[in-house]
Design an enzyme around this catalytic site. Structure first.
Site, short mmCIF file in Angstrom:
data_model
loop_
_atom_site.label_atom_id
_atom_site.label_comp_id
_atom_site.label_asym_id
_atom_site.label_seq_id
_atom_site.Cartn_x
_atom_site.Cartn_y
_atom_site.Cartn_z
N THR A 109 36.46 22.92 2.63
CA THR A 109 35.19 23.22 2.78
C THR A 109 34.90 24.82 3.53
OG1 THR A 109 34.44 21.76 4.44
CG2 THR A 109 34.16 21.16 2.35
N LYS B 214 41.04 17.89 6.26
CA LYS B 214 40.19 18.95 6.20
C LYS B 214 39.16 18.75 7.47
CE LYS B 214 36.58 19.07 4.88
NZ LYS B 214 35.09 18.99 5.51
N THR C 267 33.43 15.53 10.60
CA THR C 267 33.20 15.93 9.10
C THR C 267 34.69 16.42 8.92
OG1 THR C 267 31.21 17.07 8.83
CG2 THR C 267 32.74 17.73 7.58
N GLU D 253 35.00 26.11 13.26
CA GLU D 253 34.34 27.13 12.79
C GLU D 253 34.03 28.31 13.88
OE1 GLU D 253 31.91 24.69 9.46
OE2 GLU D 253 31.03 24.90 11.26
N ASN E 237 27.29 28.70 10.45
CA ASN E 237 26.44 27.50 10.16
C ASN E 237 24.92 27.98 9.53
OD1 ASN E 237 27.75 24.77 10.70
ND2 ASN E 237 28.72 26.21 12.20
N THR F 288 23.55 28.78 2.06
CA THR F 288 23.26 29.81 1.25
C THR F 288 24.56 30.42 0.74
OG1 THR F 288 22.82 31.10 3.19
CG2 THR F 288 20.82 30.12 2.00
#
Length: 404
Positions: free
Chosen positions: A156, A182, A193, A277, A399, A404
């Site tokens: 993702t 992942k 996640t 991230e 994040n 969007t």
């Protein structure tokens, strides 16, 4: 053949184990057009086990797999990315079942022989028409050479695929364990996640496989954190098909398998933390000297999950006081007199007092891609490791713009 067991890392992921095929392709979920549907299949039915998110809000795929496992009759795994199929009500449950049914139909097997996983944005229904249309091609195109496509299709916000595999040489013969995972954000013990798929061509009973999988997950994936958020879709699944002819049955065999599985899972954890991230560094927290394993784990997780520690590492700041603070509130038992902390392999704290260190050398150590924090609680002989990453400006940007 050597009589001494050997564990050696090898290239590959889920298809490094014999008798497994995999594939990944675009099924119409991601706006980017990147691969978003993935498949693992075994040439024979597998024993299988799993570990799952402890979040009370769960995707239907988690409930589907947890109801089935452990099992001795699993043939395949289907995973989609880009859409979590979480918080989608009764329709989400129907869609999970339909995915399993579609894969089972292609394989001419039972629906409950297929495990299902999803990951991505929460709250949106799956585009089932396009996914179901893609499944026959996904299954038929599976091969031993498409393991990398599987690893790419489950991503993702990941910036890179994550694979690790080992070859284990024993007096019985050689077997393999291969894994693909992942995970990049929304990562927090217990589970993350994070989806992890592991295969082995050794043979284990369901009870033994379930036990060792849950132990290793507790030592690895449950000690992994990026941002303190526990997801709705986390799971780690393992399939064992026995095609190597090596049967894991004795206590010594099980210990060897456990060591090899730990190596695979621990390396996948490191890869996830490294790809956190916005991360610029991976942080590894090694704790020894706990009176019990629980003490060591509590300390490791508290330090790894401390935003103050993670931001200090981002800024190359040797702020060891933040590490001590996290140990202090972790609930772990420790000796104030024997407590030791090293940052970048350099002692910074003895007891609860500072130890002088070369500032230039320390800043160079903190500027590396991997930063180690070593802690001795001074109470016993247990140890634990936790993986995390630094917390950066880019984490907020990623994040804030995710949906969007």
């Amino acid at each position: 053949m050597s009589s001494t067991p050997q564990i050696k890392s090898v290239q590959g992921g889920v298809t490094a184990s014999k008798g497994f095929t995999a594939n990944g392709l675009y099924a119409g979920i991601k706006q980017s057009g990147d691969c978003d549907a993935a498949f693992i299949g075994s040439e024979v039915p597998c024993t299988a086990a799993g570990a799952f998110t402890q979040n009370n809000i769960r995707a239907s795929c988690v409930n589907w797999c947890e109801k089935i496992l452990p099992s001795n009759d699993i043939t395949a795994i289907f995973c989609n990315s880009g859409n979590a199929n979480a918080c989608t009500g009764v329709q989400g449950e129907k869609d999970t079942k339909a995915l399993a049914q579609a894969v089972a139909r292609c394989l001419k097997t039972k629906m409950k022989s297929v495990l299902v996983a999803s990951t991505g944005v929460i709250g949106n229904s799956l585009p089932m028409e396009s996914i179901l249309h893609s499944i026959p091609g996904l299954v038929q195109g599976a091969s031993t050479g498409n393991g990398r496509l599987f690893s790419q299709a489950i991503m993702t916000t990941d910036t890179r695929f994550k694979e690790y595999a080992v070859r284990v040489v024993t007096s019985q013969g050689t077997f393999h364990i291969g894994g693909s995972a992942k995970g990049s954000g929304m990562i927090h013990p217990n589970m993350a996640t994070m989806l992890s798929f592991i295969t082995t061509d050794s043979a284990l009973g369901t009870r033994e496989l379930n036990g060792v999988m849950k132990r290793v997950v507790d030592w690895t994936f449950n000690n992994l954190t990026v941002d303190g958020d526990c997801s709705t879709n986390d799971m780690a699944l393992i399939l064992a098909n026995g095609t190597s002819g090596v049967k894991i049955s004795s206590k010594s065999d099980l210990k060897l398998f456990e060591r090899a599985l730990f190596q695979v899972c621990n390396n996948l954890c490191a890869k996830i933390a490294e790809d956190g991230e916005g991360a610029t560094k991976r942080i590894e927290v090694n704790v020894v000297g706990g009176k019990t394993y629980k003490d060591s784990k509590l300390a490791a997780k508290a330090v790894a999950n401390s935003n103050l520690v993670k931001t200090a590492i981002f800024g190359n700041d040797p702020n060891w006081g933040r590490i001590l603070c996290a140990i202090g509130y972790s609930g772990a038992r420790f000796s104030k007199e024997k407590l030791r902390v090293c940052l970048g392999k350099m002692p910074v704290c003895k007891g609860t007092s500072p130890v002088s260190f070369p500032e230039k050398k320390m800043r160079a150590a903190l500027n590396k891609k991997v930063v180690t924090i070593d802690i001795d609680l001074g109470q016993g002989n247990t140890c634990a490791v936790a993986h995390t990453c630094d917390l950066t400006y880019d984490y907020i940007k990623i994040n804030a713009e995710y949906h969007t």
